[in-house]
Design a protein around this motif. Sequence first.
Motif, PDB file in Angstrom:
ATOM      1  N   GLY A   1       0.681  -1.125  -0.033  1.00 51.28           N
ATOM      2  CA  GLY A   1      -0.029   0.113  -0.189  1.00 51.28           C
ATOM      3  C   GLY A   1       0.762   1.308   0.112  1.00 51.28           C
ATOM      4  O   GLY A   1       2.040   1.109  -0.327  1.00 51.28           O
ATOM      5  N   LEU A   2       0.257   2.303   0.611  1.00 51.24           N
ATOM      6  CA  LEU A   2       0.961   3.561   0.587  1.00 51.24           C
ATOM      7  C   LEU A   2       2.200   3.603   1.257  1.00 51.24           C
ATOM      8  O   LEU A   2       1.995   3.859   2.583  1.00 51.24           O
ATOM      9  CB  LEU A   2       0.003   4.733   0.816  1.00 51.24           C
ATOM     10  N   GLY A   3       3.325   3.696   0.845  1.00 48.99           N
ATOM     11  CA  GLY A   3       4.506   3.613   1.655  1.00 48.99           C
ATOM     12  C   GLY A   3       4.834   4.526   2.779  1.00 48.99           C
ATOM     13  O   GLY A   3       5.168   4.134   4.020  1.00 48.99           O
ATOM     14  N   GLU A   4       4.323   5.942   2.513  1.00 51.56           N
ATOM     15  CA  GLU A   4       4.326   6.898   3.411  1.00 51.56           C
ATOM     16  C   GLU A   4       3.525   6.670   4.736  1.00 51.56           C
ATOM     17  O   GLU A   4       4.170   6.940   5.733  1.00 51.56           O
ATOM     18  CB  GLU A   4       4.015   8.211   2.664  1.00 51.56           C
ATOM     19  N   ALA A   5       2.688   5.990   4.640  1.00 53.29           N
ATOM     20  CA  ALA A   5       1.701   5.791   5.860  1.00 53.29           C
ATOM     21  C   ALA A   5       2.451   4.610   6.598  1.00 53.29           C
ATOM     22  O   ALA A   5       2.343   4.779   7.871  1.00 53.29           O
ATOM     23  CB  ALA A   5       0.220   5.546   5.375  1.00 53.29           C
ATOM     24  N   VAL A   6       2.937   3.560   6.281  1.00 51.14           N
ATOM     25  CA  VAL A   6       3.352   2.585   6.746  1.00 51.14           C
ATOM     26  C   VAL A   6       4.798   2.970   7.285  1.00 51.14           C
ATOM     27  O   VAL A   6       5.090   2.577   8.695  1.00 51.14           O
ATOM     28  CB  VAL A   6       3.857   1.290   5.644  1.00 51.14           C
ATOM     29  N   ILE A   7       5.515   3.718   6.867  1.00 49.66           N
ATOM     30  CA  ILE A   7       6.939   4.536   7.179  1.00 49.66           C
ATOM     31  C   ILE A   7       6.273   5.019   8.538  1.00 49.66           C
ATOM     32  O   ILE A   7       7.203   5.034   9.547  1.00 49.66           O
ATOM     33  CB  ILE A   7       7.767   5.264   6.281  1.00 49.66           C
ATOM     34  N   ARG A   8       5.566   6.147   8.645  1.00 48.62           N
ATOM     35  CA  ARG A   8       5.168   6.808   9.543  1.00 48.62           C
ATOM     36  C   ARG A   8       4.952   6.017  10.891  1.00 48.62           C
ATOM     37  O   ARG A   8       4.913   6.673  12.007  1.00 48.62           O
ATOM     38  CB  ARG A   8       4.019   7.828   9.042  1.00 48.62           C
ATOM     39  N   THR A   9       4.256   4.921  10.753  1.00 48.24           N
ATOM     40  CA  THR A   9       3.910   3.850  11.895  1.00 48.24           C
ATOM     41  C   THR A   9       4.738   2.760  12.320  1.00 48.24           C
ATOM     42  O   THR A   9       4.415   2.129  12.880  1.00 48.24           O
ATOM     43  CB  THR A   9       2.617   3.790  11.608  1.00 48.24           C
ATOM     44  N   ALA A  10       6.086   2.592  11.165  1.00 49.11           N
ATOM     45  CA  ALA A  10       6.868   1.568  11.504  1.00 49.11           C
ATOM     46  C   ALA A  10       5.906   0.208  11.475  1.00 49.11           C
ATOM     47  O   ALA A  10       6.039  -0.532  12.176  1.00 49.11           O
ATOM     48  CB  ALA A  10       7.533   1.605  12.688  1.00 49.11           C
ATOM     49  N   GLY A  11       5.119   0.084  10.402  1.00 44.97           N
ATOM     50  CA  GLY A  11       4.051  -0.594  10.394  1.00 44.97           C
ATOM     51  C   GLY A  11       4.317  -2.174  10.673  1.00 44.97           C
ATOM     52  O   GLY A  11       3.773  -2.965  11.591  1.00 44.97           O
ATOM     53  N   SER A  12       5.233  -2.788   9.882  1.00 41.34           N
ATOM     54  CA  SER A  12       5.604  -4.143  10.197  1.00 41.34           C
ATOM     55  C   SER A  12       6.040  -4.604  11.432  1.00 41.34           C
ATOM     56  O   SER A  12       5.804  -5.639  11.913  1.00 41.34           O
ATOM     57  CB  SER A  12       6.490  -4.744   9.028  1.00 41.34           C
TER      58      SER A  12
ATOM     59  N   MET B   1      -5.394  10.556   2.980  1.00 38.94           N
ATOM     60  CA  MET B   1      -6.702   9.769   3.236  1.00 38.94           C
ATOM     61  C   MET B   1      -7.480   9.293   2.031  1.00 38.94           C
ATOM     62  O   MET B   1      -7.956   8.330   1.932  1.00 38.94           O
ATOM     63  CB  MET B   1      -7.508  10.425   4.265  1.00 38.94           C
ATOM     64  N   GLU B   2      -7.861  10.182   1.312  1.00 35.81           N
ATOM     65  CA  GLU B   2      -8.707  10.123   0.165  1.00 35.81           C
ATOM     66  C   GLU B   2      -8.268   8.860  -0.814  1.00 35.81           C
ATOM     67  O   GLU B   2      -9.178   7.909  -1.427  1.00 35.81           O
ATOM     68  CB  GLU B   2      -8.855  11.156  -0.978  1.00 35.81           C
ATOM     69  N   TYR B   3      -6.887   8.607  -0.817  1.00 40.51           N
ATOM     70  CA  TYR B   3      -6.408   7.386  -1.661  1.00 40.51           C
ATOM     71  C   TYR B   3      -5.767   6.472  -0.870  1.00 40.51           C
ATOM     72  O   TYR B   3      -4.824   5.525  -1.354  1.00 40.51           O
ATOM     73  CB  TYR B   3      -5.674   7.851  -2.632  1.00 40.51           C
ATOM     74  N   LEU B   4      -5.740   6.472   0.460  1.00 41.68           N
ATOM     75  CA  LEU B   4      -5.022   5.853   1.312  1.00 41.68           C
ATOM     76  C   LEU B   4      -5.443   4.262   1.256  1.00 41.68           C
ATOM     77  O   LEU B   4      -6.577   3.881   1.700  1.00 41.68           O
ATOM     78  CB  LEU B   4      -5.148   6.253   2.668  1.00 41.68           C
ATOM     79  N   GLN B   5      -4.448   3.320   1.012  1.00 42.54           N
ATOM     80  CA  GLN B   5      -4.517   2.008   1.168  1.00 42.54           C
ATOM     81  C   GLN B   5      -3.521   1.424   1.829  1.00 42.54           C
ATOM     82  O   GLN B   5      -2.578   1.639   1.298  1.00 42.54           O
ATOM     83  CB  GLN B   5      -5.200   1.270  -0.141  1.00 42.54           C
ATOM     84  N   VAL B   6      -3.570   0.697   2.778  1.00 45.65           N
ATOM     85  CA  VAL B   6      -2.502  -0.196   3.356  1.00 45.65           C
ATOM     86  C   VAL B   6      -3.104  -1.547   3.816  1.00 45.65           C
ATOM     87  O   VAL B   6      -4.120  -1.771   4.007  1.00 45.65           O
ATOM     88  CB  VAL B   6      -2.119   0.361   4.817  1.00 45.65           C
ATOM     89  N   GLY B   7      -2.257  -2.464   3.703  1.00 51.90           N
ATOM     90  CA  GLY B   7      -2.294  -3.942   4.134  1.00 51.90           C
ATOM     91  C   GLY B   7      -1.297  -4.705   4.728  1.00 51.90           C
ATOM     92  O   GLY B   7      -0.140  -4.200   4.260  1.00 51.90           O
ATOM     93  N   PHE B   8      -1.440  -5.580   5.382  1.00 49.41           N
ATOM     94  CA  PHE B   8      -0.232  -6.414   6.153  1.00 49.41           C
ATOM     95  C   PHE B   8      -0.721  -7.842   6.105  1.00 49.41           C
ATOM     96  O   PHE B   8      -1.964  -8.130   6.081  1.00 49.41           O
ATOM     97  CB  PHE B   8      -0.099  -5.781   7.619  1.00 49.41           C
TER      98      PHE B   8
END
Length: 333
Positions: free
Chosen positions: A241-252, A286-293
């Motif tokens: 998904g959108l990498g910027e959102a994943v980076i901001r939250t240290a997603g994995s 947010m309008e185009y935000l998609q993330v998945g794990f």
Amino acid sequence: MSDRRKFIKTAAFGTMGLATVYACQQKKEEKKDVVKKELNKPLIISTWKHGLPAAEKAWETLNNGGGGIDAVEAGVMISEADPNERSVGYGGLPDREGKVTLDACIMNSNSDCGSVSFLQGIKHPISVARKVMEETPHVMLSGKGALNFALSKGFKEENLLTEKSKKDWEKWLEKSKYKPVINIENHDTIGMLLLDENGDLFGACTTSGAAWKLHGRVGDSPIIGAGLFLDNEVGAAAATGLGEAVIRTAGSAMVVEQMRLGKSPAEACKEIVERIYKKHRNHKDMEYLQVGFIAVNKNGEYGGYSLRSGFDFAVHDNKGSRMENAGFKMEWN
């Protein structure tokens, strides 16, 4: 002996007997559960439909005697070499300057890891990332330095912009409007997680990143802890998904930490997707935000979850290969 003493003695032995029976029964149930969980090894999961042939290749590599790191590398190379996968490797959509730039990382059960970012002209960045892990004291190489390193290791430089991607870029130039298109029609990134027969974890992640990005942009995929993370005592996770959102939250890394706290892989993925939603619900993205794990734990349990609908992932285990749909928070508008 008085009747009262006889009663107390009989009751005590009775209680001890019941406790012994209960303990034995509990041990049998625990043993049964452990056996059941151990049967789900080896296990491979990978993101999106193009993760299915990738997982099959990884499984084949294991069956032919390859190790876990060999398997995840060989698996994601399938997507990297496929010109029809427009967001991974060869044939990937370019940045706004018409350059295909690639990001990848790889990690083994000892927490050794290697990564390349903003790499151009090399079809298999995952293999360069492995070389960084195994043959340098570093974790990440980027840009020209990553290319020079790859060439020094015998990799061949080649043009990765296919005619199809070039035409799409030329059409985009007519308006030159940057807006990430990350949805059910654009299956970006391949992340792969593997639990081998010994219970050891391995992972790989590779992408050509967001189409029409600024030249030099790097997403989450090559960042250990964002696009990919594993702890061999706990489990592993990968993002899409959108990498910027994943980076901001240290997603994995956060998904793995949720599993450390006792959550199942699916619950852990959901927890971090919810966290990303809360942090971004008033954000311009947010309008185009998609993330998945996707995630897998040491017991061979696995799962996935995404912000919006449409995310599926490939599974390959002793039952064969298949696609499974991830849970999600909301539908696309």
